[in-house]
Design a protein around this motif. Structure first.
Motif, PDB file in Angstrom:
ATOM      1  N   THR A 228       0.714  -1.170   0.126  1.00  0.00           N
ATOM      2  CA  THR A 228      -0.223  -0.023   0.010  1.00  0.00           C
ATOM      3  C   THR A 228       0.808   1.124  -0.107  1.00  0.00           C
ATOM      4  O   THR A 228       1.005   2.104  -0.900  1.00  0.00           O
ATOM      5  N   SER A 426      -4.959  -2.276  -0.489  1.00  0.00           N
ATOM      6  CA  SER A 426      -4.180  -2.563  -1.864  1.00  0.00           C
ATOM      7  C   SER A 426      -4.913  -2.854  -3.064  1.00  0.00           C
ATOM      8  O   SER A 426      -4.595  -2.489  -4.130  1.00  0.00           O
ATOM      9  N   GLY A 427      -6.266  -3.467  -2.681  1.00  0.00           N
ATOM     10  CA  GLY A 427      -7.116  -3.916  -3.857  1.00  0.00           C
ATOM     11  C   GLY A 427      -8.128  -3.085  -4.228  1.00  0.00           C
ATOM     12  O   GLY A 427      -8.517  -2.956  -5.566  1.00  0.00           O
ATOM     13  N   PRO A 429      -8.114   0.400  -4.404  1.00  0.00           N
ATOM     14  CA  PRO A 429      -7.912   1.577  -5.317  1.00  0.00           C
ATOM     15  C   PRO A 429      -7.839   1.183  -7.009  1.00  0.00           C
ATOM     16  O   PRO A 429      -8.361   2.030  -7.753  1.00  0.00           O
ATOM     17  N   ASP A 430      -7.183   0.084  -7.334  1.00  0.00           N
ATOM     18  CA  ASP A 430      -7.180  -0.507  -8.527  1.00  0.00           C
ATOM     19  C   ASP A 430      -8.530  -0.667  -9.047  1.00  0.00           C
ATOM     20  O   ASP A 430      -9.040  -0.339 -10.380  1.00  0.00           O
ATOM     21  N   ARG A 431      -9.641  -1.209  -8.121  1.00  0.00           N
ATOM     22  CA  ARG A 431     -10.714  -1.712  -8.724  1.00  0.00           C
ATOM     23  C   ARG A 431     -11.659  -0.366  -8.817  1.00  0.00           C
ATOM     24  O   ARG A 431     -12.188  -0.217  -9.681  1.00  0.00           O
ATOM     25  N   ALA A 433     -10.491   2.731  -9.746  1.00  0.00           N
ATOM     26  CA  ALA A 433      -9.912   3.384 -11.200  1.00  0.00           C
ATOM     27  C   ALA A 433     -10.509   2.640 -12.223  1.00  0.00           C
ATOM     28  O   ALA A 433     -10.858   3.371 -13.288  1.00  0.00           O
ATOM     29  N   THR A 434     -10.347   1.265 -12.257  1.00  0.00           N
ATOM     30  CA  THR A 434     -11.087   0.495 -13.418  1.00  0.00           C
ATOM     31  C   THR A 434     -12.438   0.851 -13.478  1.00  0.00           C
ATOM     32  O   THR A 434     -13.215   0.992 -14.761  1.00  0.00           O
TER      33      THR A 434
END
Length: 678
Positions: A228, A426-427, A429-431, A433-434
């Motif tokens: 993170t 950790s999981g 933010p990317d989700r 953003a997608t």
């Protein structure tokens, strides 16, 4: 380990005693509530302060500080007096509560939650010691049952209260509520608590405590920051992990050489203790991890209010409490325990896996059923580690072994919350953003709405659905990664041996005391105090006072009231007697004339002499008292016949001390016909 004797406790009226106990338990309730009260408030706190990647540290900082303080405060109470230690602990808790409510950033909130945790750990340990000071051993069992209820109630009420404050006042009131109640506790403590301190000087393992505190904090930071704040392979994470391992090795080295180590390494030579320690760590990991992140699912994914999320977590908590009570009762009656960690580990693994399947379409009843499975699993395991070590440890290690497994459970809780938080942070933010890339918000709609529960669920369905899916994916990963921890628990439980349980451990397993032991923070580490607690459970389960039967069996031709008065003269007169009935009457807050007829009978029988109203023992009186103590000593040894500790000098000395206390503890009834309790 020899125990330092304490100053004599002045006798208290029942009203004064109940006032003190009520205030002490209120303090315990406040500190226990703050382990769970923030769970349902965390989503709103993140919405207000930001710093969602540090969410878990709001809980972890509290737990780590609480754990560290419990290793110190008992010794400080012995050094400086338990009243002073308790009042300092309450003051720290209030300071931390005020500034936690005042916090304007996630960093300051985390820091003051740590201050709160220091106070909470101090309250928990000193509260138990203070109650032991003011409540006679004969009456302590029922109070220990109430203390056990405090921990169970806090687990049920904490998330619900946090939700109520968020919905109807502000998340800050989850902390501010402690202030008026804590001030009441502080005032009662200042006015009513007796000043008690140990005569001896305990040895404190400062270096060991510092090393384990730094190592635990370092490893928690590694699990929290890895992936993170910093990449897992970054120099910061690698150096911190290596330093934490070095600190752990240094801790082991120091504990092998410390005069009174906080966690003696010799305990791990016992496979039973080693297995119990791992089980304790794992159950703490799963319980607090689940309680911390379920409200995030319920609020962000299903749109529940903070209050509703607290209510909807009740199935897990009720399942946990029911399983703990039922398993404790079965263990108490049968002495068999091995099946509970095995079945509990299977249910815990299944429960965590089922939680990973939840999404926005999961119904209320499905969610509740999944939570019940997890709660039942955790509840079946919770108290088994403590019961086992209390039945297998030598007397010299009884206190440190009990506190050791409790310490590891609390440490497991902090690691669980930190690891769950890392996976989530950790999981997500990317989700997100997608989701924003594939389903961009139209002009004029602020993307920051997705970061708050209210903002997210104010969006139109077509906009919020991808965002909710991102939260579902992050939480799915949290619970799915946590499930193998349950499998580890199962693997460890299979190596657990079925050993005969001591009767005292079986007595402690049942009822509220057993549940309380499961939830409580680490104990003081003192074998004498732990033996007192176990015996108080035995005495509390007796339906009748054993005193008359013990007196009759002794063959002494005196009444129960005469035996009680002999003991009061011995205790209050510091072994030589030389007391007036006015002195005893003043101590017990009853008219002195109540005792005069009984005292005259003892003079006529040749056990006392009276000069100008002062009563002293004759040689026959001293012999009589010794026989009274001896009768209670034999009774105690009968209760502890499965301990096999007859050659332990400390055990023998503590049994003698307890026998003398059981003879003299108690209060006289105003009728003057007999003593109410010994």
């Amino acid at each position: 380990m020899a125990v330092a004797e304490v100053d004599e406790t002045p006798a208290l009226s029942r009203g004064a005693k109940n006032t003190i106990v009520a205030a002490i338990m209120l303090g315990m309730l406040l500190s226990a509530l703050d382990q769970t009260i923030v769970a349902t408030a965390l989503p709103t706190i993140v919405s207000d302060l930001g710093g969602g990647n540090h969410l878990s540290w709001v809980v972890t900082s509290y737990l780590l500080a609480e754990t560290i303080m419990t290793a110190l405060i008992g010794k400080f109470g012995d050094l400086f007096g338990r009243k002073k230690a308790f009042m300092i602990s309450v003051s720290l808790f209030l300071i931390g509560s005020f500034f936690s409510g005042w916090a304007d950033s996630m960093g300051s909130l985390i820091a003051f939650r740590a201050v709160q945790g220091l106070g909470a750990g101090g309250i928990m340990v000193t509260a138990a010691a203070v109650i032991a000071d003011v409540v006679p051993l004969r009456e302590r069992g029922k109070y220990q049952g109430v203390m056990g209820s405090v921990f169970g109630v806090s687990t049920v009420v904490g998330p619900l209260l946090g939700g109520l404050f968020v919905d109807h006042l502000s998340w800050r009131w989850a902390f501010y509520v402690n202030l008026p109640l804590g001030i009441i506790v502080l005032i009662v403590a200042a006015v009513a608590l007796p000043s008690i301190r140990s005569v001896g000087k305990p040895k404190i393992d400062y270096l060991g405590i510092i090393l384990i505190a730094l190592a635990a904090t370092g490893l928690t930071l590694v699990t929290s920051w890895g992936g993170t704040e910093y990449p897992w392979g970054s120099p910061t994470i690698l150096i911190m992990a290596a330093a934490s391992v070095v600190l752990l090795v240094a801790f082991v080295f120091v504990e092998n050489r410390a005069a009174e180590p906080m966690l003696p390494m010799r305990l791990f030579k016992s496979p039973v203790f080693s297995v119990a320690s791992v089980l304790s760590f794992v159950v703490g990991f799963a319980m607090l991890g689940g309680i911390t992140f379920l409200p995030t699912y319920l609020q962000y994914v299903q749109g529940a209010s903070a209050t509703s999320s607290g209510l909807r977590m009740l199935p897990m908590v009720v399942g946990l409490l029911v399983a703990a009570l039922v398993s404790g009762t079965v263990i108490s009656k049968t002495g068999k325990y091995r099946m509970f960690p095995i079945i509990g580990s299977i249910l815990m693994t299944l429960g965590l896996f089922l939680l990973s399947l939840m999404d926005a379409a999961t119904s209320f009843w499905e969610t509740s059923a999944f939570m019940i499975v997890l709660g039942l699993g955790v509840g079946m395991i919770m108290q088994v580690p403590v019961i086992i070590v209390q039945s297998t440890s030598d007397y010299k290690d009884l206190g440190v072994a009990t506190s050791g497994v409790s310490f590891l459970r609390t440490l497991g809780s902090s690691f669980g919350v930190a690891l769950f938080g890392t996976i989530y942070a950790s999981g997500l933010p990317d989700r997100l953003a997608t989701a924003f890339a594939e389903h961009p918000f139209p002009p004029g709609v602020d993307p920051r709405l997705a970061q708050s529960v209210q903002g997210l669920h104010s969006l139109p369905p077509e906009l919020k659905a991808p965002i909710i899916d991102a939260y579902v994916g992050a939480l799915h990963q949290v619970f799915l990664v946590a499930a193998p921890v349950g499998l580890l628990s199962l693997l460890v439980a299979l190596f657990l041996k079925e050993v005969p349980l001591r009767d005292t451990s079986r007595a402690a397993a049942s009822g509220n005391s057993g549940v309380g032991e499961s939830f409580a923070v680490p104990a003081s580490g003192d074998s004498h105090h732990e033996l007192e607690r176990l015996l108080a459970n035995v005495l509390g389960r007796l339906k009748t006072d054993p005193g008359p039967a013990i007196l009759a069996r002794s063959g002494l031709s005196i009444s129960y009231a005469q035996g009680w008065l002999i003991a009061q003269i011995f205790r209050t007169g510091k072994q030589g007697g030389n007391m007036t009935m006015q002195d005893i009457g003043a101590e017990h807050r009853v008219p002195a004339g109540i005792f005069e007829p009984t005292a005259r009978q003892l003079v006529d029988a040749g056990y006392l002499v009276e000069v100008h109203g002062h009563y002293r023992f004759t040689d026959e009186g001293m012999e009589l008292f010794a026989r009274l103590v001896g009768s209670w000593r034999l009774w105690l040894l009968e209760q502890l016949e499965d301990w096999q500790e007859s050659k332990d000098v400390d055990f023998t000395a503590d049994i003698d001390r307890l026998a003398e206390r059981l003879v003299s503890d108690g209060r006289a009834l105003s009728t003057g016909k007999h003593a109410a309790s010994l």
